[in-house]
Design an enzyme around this catalytic site. Sequence first.
Site, PDB file in Angstrom:
ATOM      1  CG  ASP A   1     -15.726  27.245  16.647  1.00  0.00           C
ATOM      2  OD1 ASP A   1     -15.391  27.914  15.712  1.00  0.00           O
ATOM      3  OD2 ASP A   1     -17.006  27.027  16.996  1.00  0.00           O
TER       4      ASP A   1
ATOM      5  CB  ALA B   1     -25.685  22.526  11.955  1.00  0.00           C
TER       6      ALA B   1
ATOM      7  CD  GLN C   1     -32.483  25.747  16.744  1.00  0.00           C
ATOM      8  OE1 GLN C   1     -33.009  26.116  17.087  1.00  0.00           O
ATOM      9  NE2 GLN C   1     -32.696  24.496  15.848  1.00  0.00           N
TER      10      GLN C   1
END
Length: 221
Positions: free
Chosen positions: A129, A8, A6
């Site tokens: 990322d 943001a 999980q």
Amino acid sequence: MKLIAQGAEAKIYEAEFEEIFGVPLLKERVIVKHRIAKRYRIREIDFKLRKERTVREAKILHRAKVFGVNCPHVYEVNLRDMKLVMEFIEGDRLKELLERIPMEERLKLCREVGRQLAKLHKAGIVHGDLTTSNMILRDGKVYLIDFGLADFDSTLEARGVDLHLLKRAMESTHYKWFERGFEAVLEGYAEIMGEEARRDIERKIEEIESRGRYRERSWIG
């Protein structure tokens, strides 16, 4: 469905998928990415943002596939619930794998990382990322995953930032040998993009690093 991560913006589930657009299939493990509503945002704006980001990620993955990047297939885009159903890439995460194999094999994988990243950049996409946590080795192929921060951007600046982030991530995680590893990444990158593109990207990385050092010195002063 089983919640496995999980962040943001989204919840990530592992699930079994039995149909695509109503066509029955054999059960297959998939990843379901659910962009969750944010109560602090105005409802209409929140819906628009989640829809745009869901559609963009699906388009990015599709374009990356067209350009030969090893990444998950998108099976379904659900714009009612803001869910992406994607292929589950099962294999060894490079973060751990690279630390338990001989140096020669490490450098071989790093060169393949560079080739995959070059194909992504050739498609006009930056990942946003890049870490070895977001890379998986499956059947001898390096796959890039987690495109939640990816974007369409073909500028040298954006590509330089992408590689700069990877360099910093490798320095942090694989600090004992990261210099040789990142050099191998650049070698693989040049195989696809060419030596001139490699020189340009190395200069850009140096420029980005120098900005960071300047800001650090200014803050200390």
